[in-house]
Structures are given as structure tokens and as C-alpha cells.
Design an enzyme around this catalytic site. Structure first.
Site, PDB file in Angstrom:
ATOM      1  N   GLU A 166       0.811  -1.231   0.000  1.00 46.76           N
ATOM      2  CA  GLU A 166       0.000   0.000   0.000  1.00 46.76           C
ATOM      3  C   GLU A 166       0.846   1.284   0.000  1.00 46.76           C
ATOM      4  N   TYR A 168       3.545   1.963   1.914  1.00 47.87           N
ATOM      5  CA  TYR A 168       4.211   2.334   3.176  1.00 47.87           C
ATOM      6  C   TYR A 168       5.722   2.034   3.082  1.00 47.87           C
ATOM      7  N   ARG A 216       2.647  -8.877   4.125  1.00 45.55           N
ATOM      8  CA  ARG A 216       1.721  -8.318   3.123  1.00 45.55           C
ATOM      9  C   ARG A 216       2.559  -7.704   2.013  1.00 45.55           C
ATOM     10  N   HIS A 254      -1.630   3.920  -1.592  1.00 51.05           N
ATOM     11  CA  HIS A 254      -2.648   4.913  -1.212  1.00 51.05           C
ATOM     12  C   HIS A 254      -2.660   6.098  -2.170  1.00 51.05           C
ATOM     13  N   GLU A 255      -1.536   6.360  -2.824  1.00 54.25           N
ATOM     14  CA  GLU A 255      -1.513   7.499  -3.742  1.00 54.25           C
ATOM     15  C   GLU A 255      -2.012   7.122  -5.148  1.00 54.25           C
ATOM     16  N   ARG A 257      -4.387   6.472  -8.213  1.00 53.82           N
ATOM     17  CA  ARG A 257      -5.636   7.166  -8.587  1.00 53.82           C
ATOM     18  C   ARG A 257      -6.633   6.168  -9.178  1.00 53.82           C
ATOM     19  N   CYS A 339     -19.168   1.161   1.273  1.00 53.44           N
ATOM     20  CA  CYS A 339     -19.409   2.600   1.137  1.00 53.44           C
ATOM     21  C   CYS A 339     -18.265   3.436   1.719  1.00 53.44           C
ATOM     22  N   GLN A 341     -18.186   4.938   4.325  1.00 51.00           N
ATOM     23  CA  GLN A 341     -18.665   6.159   4.979  1.00 51.00           C
ATOM     24  C   GLN A 341     -18.380   6.227   6.478  1.00 51.00           C
ATOM     25  N   ALA A 389     -33.938   4.002   8.363  1.00 47.01           N
ATOM     26  CA  ALA A 389     -34.237   4.379   9.756  1.00 47.01           C
ATOM     27  C   ALA A 389     -35.335   3.494  10.331  1.00 47.01           C
ATOM     28  N   LYS A 426     -23.434   0.548  -7.204  1.00 48.58           N
ATOM     29  CA  LYS A 426     -24.022   0.608  -5.859  1.00 48.58           C
ATOM     30  C   LYS A 426     -24.993  -0.547  -5.643  1.00 48.58           C
TER      31      LYS A 426
HETATM   32  P1  FAD Z   1     -36.289   6.879   3.373  1.00 47.55           P
HETATM   33  O1  FAD Z   1     -35.244   5.982   2.880  1.00 47.55           O
HETATM   34  O2  FAD Z   1     -36.712   8.002   2.512  1.00 47.55           O
HETATM   35  O3  FAD Z   1     -37.561   5.984   3.743  1.00 47.55           O
HETATM   36  C1  FAD Z   1     -38.807   6.522   4.100  1.00 47.55           C
HETATM   37  C2  FAD Z   1     -39.913   5.509   3.787  1.00 47.55           C
HETATM   38  O4  FAD Z   1     -41.128   5.939   4.371  1.00 47.55           O
HETATM   39  C3  FAD Z   1     -40.171   5.358   2.306  1.00 47.55           C
HETATM   40  O5  FAD Z   1     -40.020   3.997   1.924  1.00 47.55           O
HETATM   41  C4  FAD Z   1     -41.608   5.844   2.128  1.00 47.55           C
HETATM   42  O6  FAD Z   1     -42.298   5.117   1.130  1.00 47.55           O
HETATM   43  C5  FAD Z   1     -42.182   5.585   3.506  1.00 47.55           C
HETATM   44  N1  FAD Z   1     -43.366   6.409   3.840  1.00 47.55           N
HETATM   45  C6  FAD Z   1     -43.466   7.742   3.812  1.00 47.55           C
HETATM   46  N2  FAD Z   1     -44.690   8.116   4.257  1.00 47.55           N
HETATM   47  C7  FAD Z   1     -45.379   6.991   4.562  1.00 47.55           C
HETATM   48  C8  FAD Z   1     -46.669   6.715   5.073  1.00 47.55           C
HETATM   49  N3  FAD Z   1     -47.520   7.669   5.396  1.00 47.55           N
HETATM   50  N4  FAD Z   1     -47.039   5.430   5.244  1.00 47.55           N
HETATM   51  C9  FAD Z   1     -46.163   4.417   4.977  1.00 47.55           C
HETATM   52  N5  FAD Z   1     -44.926   4.632   4.497  1.00 47.55           N
HETATM   53  C10 FAD Z   1     -44.542   5.900   4.291  1.00 47.55           C
HETATM   54  N6  FAD Z   1     -27.028   7.545   1.672  1.00 47.55           N
HETATM   55  C11 FAD Z   1     -25.831   7.190   2.056  1.00 47.55           C
HETATM   56  O7  FAD Z   1     -25.525   7.239   3.246  1.00 47.55           O
HETATM   57  N7  FAD Z   1     -24.910   6.737   1.175  1.00 47.55           N
HETATM   58  C12 FAD Z   1     -25.175   6.645  -0.136  1.00 47.55           C
HETATM   59  O8  FAD Z   1     -24.317   6.254  -0.919  1.00 47.55           O
HETATM   60  C13 FAD Z   1     -26.461   7.009  -0.575  1.00 47.55           C
HETATM   61  N8  FAD Z   1     -26.773   6.936  -1.873  1.00 47.55           N
HETATM   62  C14 FAD Z   1     -28.017   7.309  -2.266  1.00 47.55           C
HETATM   63  C15 FAD Z   1     -28.317   7.242  -3.617  1.00 47.55           C
HETATM   64  C16 FAD Z   1     -29.569   7.611  -4.059  1.00 47.55           C
HETATM   65  C17 FAD Z   1     -29.879   7.546  -5.523  1.00 47.55           C
HETATM   66  C18 FAD Z   1     -30.540   8.062  -3.126  1.00 47.55           C
HETATM   67  C19 FAD Z   1     -31.913   8.461  -3.601  1.00 47.55           C
HETATM   68  C20 FAD Z   1     -30.236   8.141  -1.790  1.00 47.55           C
HETATM   69  C21 FAD Z   1     -28.962   7.774  -1.352  1.00 47.55           C
HETATM   70  N9  FAD Z   1     -28.590   7.867  -0.022  1.00 47.55           N
HETATM   71  C22 FAD Z   1     -27.365   7.471   0.372  1.00 47.55           C
HETATM   72  C23 FAD Z   1     -29.472   8.479   0.979  1.00 47.55           C
HETATM   73  C24 FAD Z   1     -30.144   7.426   1.860  1.00 47.55           C
HETATM   74  O9  FAD Z   1     -30.789   6.488   1.064  1.00 47.55           O
HETATM   75  C25 FAD Z   1     -31.069   8.120   2.829  1.00 47.55           C
HETATM   76  O10 FAD Z   1     -30.317   8.938   3.685  1.00 47.55           O
HETATM   77  C26 FAD Z   1     -31.866   7.142   3.660  1.00 47.55           C
HETATM   78  O11 FAD Z   1     -32.614   6.292   2.835  1.00 47.55           O
HETATM   79  C27 FAD Z   1     -32.805   7.875   4.610  1.00 47.55           C
HETATM   80  O12 FAD Z   1     -33.506   6.920   5.339  1.00 47.55           O
HETATM   81  P2  FAD Z   1     -34.929   7.176   5.967  1.00 47.55           P
HETATM   82  O13 FAD Z   1     -35.332   5.865   6.536  1.00 47.55           O
HETATM   83  O14 FAD Z   1     -34.885   8.344   6.843  1.00 47.55           O
HETATM   84  O15 FAD Z   1     -35.886   7.556   4.752  1.00 47.55           O
HETATM   85  P1  NAP Z   2     -27.374  17.391  -1.062  1.00 57.15           P
HETATM   86  O1  NAP Z   2     -26.129  16.651  -0.866  1.00 57.15           O
HETATM   87  O2  NAP Z   2     -27.847  18.313  -0.022  1.00 57.15           O
HETATM   88  O3  NAP Z   2     -27.232  18.182  -2.445  1.00 57.15           O
HETATM   89  C1  NAP Z   2     -28.238  18.985  -2.951  1.00 57.15           C
HETATM   90  C2  NAP Z   2     -27.703  19.793  -4.144  1.00 57.15           C
HETATM   91  O4  NAP Z   2     -28.750  20.616  -4.615  1.00 57.15           O
HETATM   92  C3  NAP Z   2     -26.554  20.685  -3.799  1.00 57.15           C
HETATM   93  O5  NAP Z   2     -25.562  20.472  -4.761  1.00 57.15           O
HETATM   94  C4  NAP Z   2     -27.134  22.096  -3.863  1.00 57.15           C
HETATM   95  O6  NAP Z   2     -26.113  22.857  -4.491  1.00 57.15           O
HETATM   96  C5  NAP Z   2     -28.362  21.961  -4.725  1.00 57.15           C
HETATM   97  N1  NAP Z   2     -29.490  22.762  -4.288  1.00 57.15           N
HETATM   98  C6  NAP Z   2     -29.984  22.897  -3.028  1.00 57.15           C
HETATM   99  N2  NAP Z   2     -31.074  23.703  -3.029  1.00 57.15           N
HETATM  100  C7  NAP Z   2     -31.281  24.085  -4.299  1.00 57.15           C
HETATM  101  C8  NAP Z   2     -32.242  24.914  -4.941  1.00 57.15           C
HETATM  102  N3  NAP Z   2     -33.214  25.508  -4.249  1.00 57.15           N
HETATM  103  N4  NAP Z   2     -32.145  25.096  -6.270  1.00 57.15           N
HETATM  104  C9  NAP Z   2     -31.171  24.506  -6.977  1.00 57.15           C
HETATM  105  N5  NAP Z   2     -30.229  23.714  -6.439  1.00 57.15           N
HETATM  106  C10 NAP Z   2     -30.287  23.494  -5.103  1.00 57.15           C
HETATM  107  O7  NAP Z   2     -28.572  16.392  -1.305  1.00 57.15           O
HETATM  108  P2  NAP Z   2     -28.760  15.125  -2.240  1.00 57.15           P
HETATM  109  O8  NAP Z   2     -27.814  15.102  -3.380  1.00 57.15           O
HETATM  110  O9  NAP Z   2     -30.227  15.118  -2.533  1.00 57.15           O
HETATM  111  O10 NAP Z   2     -28.427  13.910  -1.307  1.00 57.15           O
HETATM  112  C11 NAP Z   2     -29.238  13.618  -0.178  1.00 57.15           C
HETATM  113  C12 NAP Z   2     -28.425  12.916   0.858  1.00 57.15           C
HETATM  114  O11 NAP Z   2     -28.150  11.589   0.411  1.00 57.15           O
HETATM  115  C13 NAP Z   2     -27.124  13.613   1.062  1.00 57.15           C
HETATM  116  O12 NAP Z   2     -27.105  14.306   2.279  1.00 57.15           O
HETATM  117  C14 NAP Z   2     -26.088  12.535   1.007  1.00 57.15           C
HETATM  118  O13 NAP Z   2     -25.412  12.398   2.239  1.00 57.15           O
HETATM  119  C15 NAP Z   2     -26.833  11.245   0.713  1.00 57.15           C
HETATM  120  N6  NAP Z   2     -26.152  10.613  -0.417  1.00 57.15           N
HETATM  121  C16 NAP Z   2     -24.868  10.236  -0.263  1.00 57.15           C
HETATM  122  C17 NAP Z   2     -24.209   9.656  -1.306  1.00 57.15           C
HETATM  123  C18 NAP Z   2     -22.769   9.215  -1.157  1.00 57.15           C
HETATM  124  O14 NAP Z   2     -22.172   8.799  -2.114  1.00 57.15           O
HETATM  125  N7  NAP Z   2     -22.196   9.285   0.016  1.00 57.15           N
HETATM  126  C19 NAP Z   2     -24.839   9.481  -2.520  1.00 57.15           C
HETATM  127  C20 NAP Z   2     -26.138   9.908  -2.653  1.00 57.15           C
HETATM  128  C21 NAP Z   2     -26.778  10.494  -1.586  1.00 57.15           C
HETATM  129  P3  NAP Z   2     -26.145  24.447  -4.632  1.00 57.15           P
HETATM  130  O15 NAP Z   2     -26.954  24.944  -3.469  1.00 57.15           O
HETATM  131  O16 NAP Z   2     -24.710  24.849  -4.621  1.00 57.15           O
HETATM  132  O17 NAP Z   2     -26.772  24.678  -5.961  1.00 57.15           O
HETATM  133 FE1  SF4 Z   3     -18.544  -1.611   4.950  1.00 62.40          FE
HETATM  134 FE2  SF4 Z   3     -19.622  -0.495   7.068  1.00 62.40          FE
HETATM  135 FE3  SF4 Z   3     -17.343   0.489   6.123  1.00 62.40          FE
HETATM  136 FE4  SF4 Z   3     -19.609   0.851   4.757  1.00 62.40          FE
HETATM  137  S1  SF4 Z   3     -19.114   1.665   6.772  1.00 62.40           S
HETATM  138  S2  SF4 Z   3     -17.618   0.139   3.955  1.00 62.40           S
HETATM  139  S3  SF4 Z   3     -20.702  -1.042   5.185  1.00 62.40           S
HETATM  140  S4  SF4 Z   3     -17.657  -1.526   6.985  1.00 62.40           S
END
Ligand code: FAD
Ligand code: NAP
Ligand code: SF4
Length: 677
Positions: A166, A168, A216, A254-255, A257, A339, A341, A389, A426
Site C-alpha cells: 500500500e 508504506y 503483506r 494509497h496514492e 488514482r 461505502c 462512509q 431508519a 451501488k
Molecule cells: P427513506 O429511505 O426516505 O424511507 C422513508 C420511507 O417511508 C419510504 O419507503 C416511504 O415510502 C415511507 N413512507 C413515507 N410516508 C409513509 C406513510 N404515510 N405510510 C407508509 N410509508 C410511508 N445515503 C448514504 O448514506 N450513502 C449513499 O451512498 C447514498 N446513496 C443514495 C443514492 C440515491 C440515488 C438516493 C436516492 C439516496 C442515497 N442515499 C445514500 C441516501 C439514503 O438512502 C437516505 O439517507 C436514507 O434512505 C434515509 O432513510 P430514511 O429511513 O430516513 O428515509
Molecule cells: P445534497 O447533498 O444536499 O445536495 C443537494 C444539491 O442541490 C446541492 O448540490 C445544492 O447545491 C443543490 N441545491 C440545493 N437547493 C437548491 C435549490 N433551491 N435550487 C437549486 N439547487 C439546489 O442532497 P442530495 O444530493 O439530494 O443527497 C441527499 C443525501 O443523500 C445527502 O445528504 C447525502 O449524504 C446522501 N447521499 C450520499 C451519497 C454518497 O455517495 N455518500 C450518494 C447519494 C446520496 P447548490 O446549493 O450549490 O446549488
Molecule cells: Fe462496509 Fe460499514 Fe465500512 Fe460501509 S461503513 S464500507 S458497510 S464496513
């Protein structure tokens, strides 16, 4: 006992000791190694030993101060330090496990000014230029490696891993990229190998022969002027002759790309590297990188690509990985989705590691597992929303014996993870949904799908409390033309509900904007072969380091990714993965425009000001990825009806929401409800 994974659970005889299976828990820094009190580290490893890992390796421990990764990080230089580690080794042995200590000298990757290296060349990822090591310091360092191994033995470790990959220090001696010396420690390959071989000899000499020594070795550097394949073969043979027991695979400095462990890397994408060395040495070889399921591990072992498999993050995600696999319960494994994260991104931010899918990781003493209490059966809780959640909260409550009703408007579990899993690279996100599905079923959670539950229905349900995990709704920017047919929501695009044209603007460059850009430009599911081609990894090693010509495949779509904020795009993406997302999109021709001002969307396209100029982006579609707002429309009517309401995940706060927070909030709320009588 019969197992569906016979190769994975075959013992491995090392002569003086036998490992119970072929699963090595690879080294990973957690942040728990560095303090004086190692009891949390002990609990972390004890849980994984109980879960059946064959052999575990600690995070990197420096053999001296200069080898520190950062000021005051862990080192093994005195008997007092060795004594402190006894709590770890005793806890592991009490569970019947085995553990080796990794000796890591950071060399020029050290984040402190005392750093040293074979030559005074600054690493591209470091702010510091290293001091060139004198021959005397080289000899001292070799002795320090041996001393660290002897102290590890005194501390009760079953062995050590010498970190030779890696990028080191040891790797820096091996590769001409970083070793420009003209004395006996540099130049010809045998001179560059002198340091790793002398280190191994010193370790053997000072720690004895009945002590596991893993080396390693970097089998694919992925940097210019790395090792040739012939050099790797020659070094592996020399390591075998000088007393190593196991050779572990190192991939990429680690460096480099090139992403080598992120979720964009297909499963088992590097097993071929280890396989190349089979037959060259008789030593057992360990395959690494993106092996996260027992099925993949079994396939690698059964096909003869390696003798052992290393998994680090997968055992962070599920400490019981090995036991569940051995007992034929793989569907219960909480799969690492790669991820980074909560593990690597935390470490790079100076925080303790944990795991997005398992918030208990590294917090074993702080977040104990749920305890089933029969009296909870009388307590009925509603969880609304089965995203990360809601699933996390409902599973925990169910395992504590509550009567849990989980309501989900969609026809499936998972919430936004059902969109995330559609992004090429993903696909692993589907595993988290599968895991929670199994857990919820086993915890007797009653699940109701396909209907948005109303406040009236909940009020009639005699629930002690309602957990609102209803997530978010996309933010609709107040932009003239936002309702124009050209404008699409990311949800429609990812679900395939609306056709997308050849020229596309994306409003918003957060995580979802980046993912949509990937979705629109990557042609298909990323196979291992496509991944190697995309990043220019040459399996023939025609050039030093295994670097070839990158050939990213693309759908041919022209995409503009836009944000209003000036400066770097995707600034909030993960530290260890953001650069790769940016680079991959750039390589596919995506245009990044920051500091823009949007005016309107109409038949001509998107009107905006960019680079100080008003212009029209003549696009077929504009995809809105402008963030999200919380959805908690049920809160007020439920509270008015006198119900106790808790909000978690996106429903509580949409800003800076991610799945790590959503899952952790679900778990913590369940613990809190469990503690209230
Ligand atoms: P949600 O996932 O939005 O779930 C809410 C649920 O509640 C939904 O299924 C909805 O149908 C249900 N619901 C709402 N109202 C009602 C009701 N009245 N009755 C019954 N059911 C209802 N996060 C990361 O950390 N890493 C990532 O790489 C990442 N990639 C993402 C990529 C994409 C394309 C998207 C869209 C999101 C991504 N996220 C990622 C964000 C992540 O998915 C959200 O932060 C997470 O799902 C939030 O969880 P939540 O349970 O709060 O809500
Ligand atoms: P986000 O990260 O908050 O990005 C929203 C984008 O929209 C920003 O680039 C912002 O940029 C723009 N924006 C905000 N308000 C706006 C407005 N009124 N008009 C036009 N542009 C606006 O949210 P997200 O992309 O929806 O992701 C949601 C969450 O999912 C994130 O918090 C993230 O953590 C999670 N997620 C994570 C990953 C990952 O790879 N780790 C991948 C997907 C999602 P400007 O304000 O500069 O325009
Ligand atoms: Fe794997 Fe958990 Fe690290 Fe994501 S945070 S890469 S799920 S060990």
C-alpha cells in the site's frame, strides 16, 4: 459439522499451529488502538473472535516513533506498551480466537514532520517531505521491527503481519518509484529487496519460529514505476526462503488514482492477482479486496485462486459473519456495502471508525445488543416508513420483544435504498435491504405494504408510540419552468419512469446529482473486466506497476452537472471515495460547472448564467437533484390525537442526511424506548 462453504471452513495447518478456517480478518485501523486504555479494542476483537474469524490482524502499530502514521498513534516499543495489549489478546483467546499484530511503518505517508523514507521524495498525498534514511537508521529500523514482533509475542499475540504494501515504508524501499538510492539499499532489485528481507529476518530472529508471520506484499502497485511482475515473484520467493508463514495480497498504493476497495469495485475483482502467484511459492496465499460474502470467498478458494481470504470491513459490518456462514445462515449476514462512509471516512476525518450498516461496530461496550424481554410483548409500537431508519428501529424493537407494526407505502422494504441500488456500482445496497428483511421476519415484526397509512388509522391502532420514519420528499426549486416536460425528478429517472434524452443538465451536485450522472453515463452493470478497462489496470503487467490505458465506456450521453456554490463539486462526498466519483465522471466527459445561476427551463433548454455569461444549455432534459425536505405530515395530527410521536432519519432532519445517521437513529431510539417502562 457440515457447512455450505467447505473450502472456507477447512482448517489451515501452518506446522506449529492450525487455523480453524480460511477467513482472515484483515488489518483495519479503528481509532481504538491509539489510547492507553485498550478495553474497547479488546471488546471489538473479542466479538469477532466469538463470531468465528480464523485469524485476526490489528490495525497498524508502528515499530518506532518515526514510523507513526500520525503524532502519538499506536506504537510497540516498550514492555509497558506490550502489557497494555494483554487485555486485547486475553479477550480474544478467551473466545478461542487468534490474533496477529500488524507492524506498520508509515515511511513517507506519515502525517508528522519526523517522517523518513528511502529517498527524500514527497508523496503526492502528503504535505511533508521525508528525511532520507541513513544506512545506520535503516539498520536501527530493521531492529525495531524485530523488537516490535518480540514485544507483540510478549503481549500475547499469536503472530505479526509485516505491512509491506500500500505504499508504506517497506513498499517504498521495494519500488524504484520511491527508492532512488545508490548504496546497497537501492538500485538493482536485490538491493531494493534487502530492506524487506532484513526486516523479515529480524522479526523471525527476535520473535521465534513458532510465531505466525504474515508478510503483506504489494502484488499490484497501480502507480508509475512500481514493481514488475518478475520482481514480485522474486521477492515472494525470497520471503518464503526467509521464514514467512503466509503471504497476504496488497493492491494499490494509497496514492494510486484507482479505487481499489470502494463500492464501484466489483466483488472479488482482484482475486486474479493472488492467483497469478499460486504455484510460484508454496506458502499459503491470501486474497483480498472486495470479498464480502461467503459465496464469493468460497468461489475464490474452491477455484484455487487463493488459500485464504481476507475480509476487514465485512467483519466490521457483521462480527458473526463466519459463524453465520459456517452454520448455513448467509442470508442473516449484515453485508458490507463498501461505502467507506463510517469506517475509512471516519478515520480520515480523525474520528473513531464504526459501520454504516452496523452502528455497534467499535462501540461494543457502549451499544450492547438488544435483550429480549417477555413483558415487552404487551407493548405495541407503530413504525411508519421502512427505509433504513424505520427498518433499523423496527428490527431492534422486535428483537426486544415489542409488538411492532411496520407500515410502508411502497410494495417493498428499503426506502431510498431501492433507488441507490440502481446506480451502477451501488448494487450492494440491495444487500442491506435483504439483511433487514431477514431480521424483521425473524423478530416477528408485522409488516404492512402498499398503502400510505393515515393518522386516523394509527390513532385507532392502540399504539403506545408511533415512530415516524417517513423520510423525505425531493426539494422543488422555485425556478420558472420547473414544471416543463423537460424537467424530470431524479426519482422518475432512476425508476425508469420517464425517458431521458442524449443531452442532459443536472441541477444539484450533491450525492444524488453525482449518482444520477453515473446512472446516465455508465452503460451497464460494471463487470470485473469492464472495471479493469475503465481504470486502465493491465493484468499482463506490461508496464511497471500494472498501469495500462484507461478506456472508460460511456452511454455517449452529454451531461452537465451543475451547482450554484462556487468551487469544488461534490465537496461533501466521502473523503475516500469522492475523488473517484469525480474522476470517473470526468473520464466519461461529464462537464462540471459550479457557481452557476439558474434562470428558467423552457423548450430551448436550461437558461443560466455560467462563467459570468448568460447562456442557454440546449438540453433534452433537466434532472432536478436539488436536495430534499423532511416528510412528517403525520406528526401534527398524531400529536393532536394524543399519541407519543418520535421522528427519526429524514423525517426528523433532511439536511446532511445519510444512511449512517438514519440507521443509527433507528437503533438509538429503539434502545431509548426499550429503557422506558
Ligand atoms: P427513506 O429511505 O426516505 O424511507 C422513508 C420511507 O417511508 C419510504 O419507503 C416511504 O415510502 C415511507 N413512507 C413515507 N410516508 C409513509 C406513510 N404515510 N405510510 C407508509 N410509508 C410511508 N445515503 C448514504 O448514506 N450513502 C449513499 O451512498 C447514498 N446513496 C443514495 C443514492 C440515491 C440515488 C438516493 C436516492 C439516496 C442515497 N442515499 C445514500 C441516501 C439514503 O438512502 C437516505 O439517507 C436514507 O434512505 C434515509 O432513510 P430514511 O429511513 O430516513 O428515509
Ligand atoms: P445534497 O447533498 O444536499 O445536495 C443537494 C444539491 O442541490 C446541492 O448540490 C445544492 O447545491 C443543490 N441545491 C440545493 N437547493 C437548491 C435549490 N433551491 N435550487 C437549486 N439547487 C439546489 O442532497 P442530495 O444530493 O439530494 O443527497 C441527499 C443525501 O443523500 C445527502 O445528504 C447525502 O449524504 C446522501 N447521499 C450520499 C451519497 C454518497 O455517495 N455518500 C450518494 C447519494 C446520496 P447548490 O446549493 O450549490 O446549488
Ligand atoms: Fe462496509 Fe460499514 Fe465500512 Fe460501509 S461503513 S464500507 S458497510 S464496513
Amino acid at each position: 459439522m457440515s457447512t455450505p462453504f467447505p473450502h472456507l471452513f477447512a482448517p489451515l495447518d501452518l506446522g506449529f499451529t492450525t487455523l480453524p478456517n480460511r477467513l482472515l480478518m484483515g488489518s483495519m485501523h479503528t481509532g481504538l488502538e491509539d489510547g492507553r486504555d485498550l478495553s474497547r479494542l479488546a471488546a471489538y476483537f473479542a466479538a469477532r473472535a466469538r463470531g468465528g474469524a480464523g485469524l485476526m490482524v490489528t490495525g497498524g502499530i508502528a515499530p518506532n516513533r518515526r514510523g507513526w502514521l500520525a503524532p502519538f498513534s499506536a506504537k510497540m516499543t516498550t514492555t509497558a506498551e506490550a502489557r497494555r495489549h494483554r487485555v486485547v489478546t486475553e479477550a480474544v483467546h478467551a473466545e478461542g480466537g487468534k490474533i496477529a499484530m500488524q507492524i506498520l511503518h508509515a515511511g513517507r505517508y506519515a502525517m508528522h514532520p519526523l517522517l523518513v523514507a528511502p529517498s527524500s521524495l514527497r508523496a503526492p498525498i502528503s504535505p511533508f517531505r521525508p528525511w532520507e534514511m541513513s544506512p545506520r537508521l535503516i539498520r536501527e529500523t530493521i531492529r525495531d521491527f524485530g523488537r516490535a514482533a518480540a514485544l507483540a509475542r510478549e503481549a500475547g499475540y499469536d503472530g505479526v503481519e509485516i505491512m509491506g504494501s500500500e505504499g508504506y515504508l517497506i513498499n517504498q524501499f521495494i519500488a524504484p518509484r520511491t527508492n532512488k538510492r545508490t548504496d546497497e539499499w537501492g538500485g538493482a532489485a536485490e538491493n531494493r529487496f534487502r530492506f524487506p528481507i532484513e526486516v523479515l529476518r529480524s522479526v523471525r530472529q527476535q520473535a521465534g519460529h513458532d510465531f505466525i508471520v504474515i508478510f503483506r506484499i504489494s502484488m499490484l502497485d497501480l502507480v508509475e514505476d512500481g514493481s514488475t511482475w518478475d520482481e514480485i515473484v522474486a521477492l515472494a520467493r525470497a520471503l518464503e526462503q526467509n521464514g514467512a508463514n503466509l503471504l497476504n495480497t496488497g493492491i494499490g498504493w494509497h496514492e494510486a488514482r484507482i479505487p481499489t476497495i470502494a463500492t464501484v469495485v466489483p466483488r472479488g475483482a482482484y482475486a486474479w492477482v493472488t492467483a497469478r502467484l499460486r504455484g510460484v511459492v508454496r506458502l499459503p496465499l491470501i486474497a483480498t479486496n472486495r470479498i464480502n460474502t461467503p459465496e464469493k470467498a468460497e468461489e475464490i478458494l474452491a477455484s484455487g485462486q487463493a488459500d485464504m481470504v481476507s475480509m476487514a470491513r465485512p467483519l466490521l459490518a457483521d462480527p458473526d459473519f463466519a459463524r453465520k456462514a459456517r452454520e448455513g445462515r448467509p442470508e442473516q449476514i449484515n453485508t458490507c456495502i463498501a461505502c467507506n462512509q463510517a469506517c475509512l471516512d471516519h478515520i480520515f476525518a480523525g474520528k473513531e471508525a464504526s459501520c454504516l450498516v452496523n452502528p455497534r461496530a467499535c462501540r461494543e461496550t457502549l451499544l450492547p445488543p438488544p435483550v429480549l424481554k417477555p413483558e415487552n410483548a404487551q407493548r405495541r409500537i407503530a413504525v411508519v416508513g421502512a427505509g433504513p431508519a424505520g427498518m433499523s428501529c423496527a428490527a431492534e424493537l422486535g428483537e426486544m420483544g415489542f409488538e411492532v407494526h411496520l407500515f410502508e407505502a411502497a410494495h417493498e422494504l428499503g426506502g431510498q435504498f431501492n433507488l441507490a441500488k440502481r446506480i451502477p456500482g451501488k448494487e450492494e445496497f440491495a444487500e442491506t435491504i435483504r439483511y433487514f428483511h431477514t431480521r424483521l421476519k425473524n423478530a416477528n415484526v408485522q409488516m404492512f405494504f402498499g398503502r400510505r397509512i393515515s393518522a386516523e388509522e394509527l390513532a385507532e391502532g392502540r399504539f403506545e408510540a408511533v415512530v415516524l420514519a417517513t423520510g423525505v420528499v425531493p426539494r422543488q426549486p422555485s425556478l420558472p419552468g420547473a414544471e416543463h416536460p423537460k424537467a424530470l425528478s431524479y426519482i422518475d429517472v432512476l425508476r425508469g419512469a420517464r425517458p431521458v434524452g442524449k443531452r442532459v443538465a443536472i441541477i444539484g451536485a450533491g450525492g444524488i446529482g453525482f449518482d444520477v450522472a453515473t446512472f446516465l453515463t455508465v452503460p451497464a452493470h460494471v463487470t470485473p473486466e469492464a472495471y479493469l478497462r475503465e481504470w486502465g489496470i493491465d493484468p499482463t503487467y506490461a508496464v511497471r506497476g500494472g498501469l495500462g490505458q484507461a478506456e472508460p465506456a460511456s452511454t455517449g450521453r452529454q451531461v452537465w452537472l451543475l451547482q450554484r456554490t462556487k468551487g469544488k463539486m461534490g465537496a461533501r462526498l466521502g473523503k475516500t471515495t469522492g475523488w473517484a466519483h469525480r474522476l470517473a465522471l470526468k473520464n466519461r466527459g461529464v462537464q462540471f460547472w459550479s457557481g452557476v445561476e439558474y434562470h428558467r427551463i423552457d423548450d430551448e433548454g436550461l437558461h443560466l448564467t455560467a462563467n459570468g455569461q448568460k447562456q442557454i444549455l440546449a438540453v433534452d432534459n433537466v434532472v432536478i437533484c436539488a436536495g430534499q425536505e423532511p416528510l412528517r405530515d403525520l406528526q401534527a395530527p398524531l400529536e393532536a390525537a394524543g399519541l407519543r410521536v418520535h421522528c427519526i432519519g429524514g423525517a426528523r432532519l433532511a439536511a446532511e442526511l445519510d444512511a449512517e445517521r438514519a440507521i443509527e437513529e433507528g437503533l438509538r431510539l429503539a434502545m431509548q424506548i426499550g429503557q422506558t417502562a
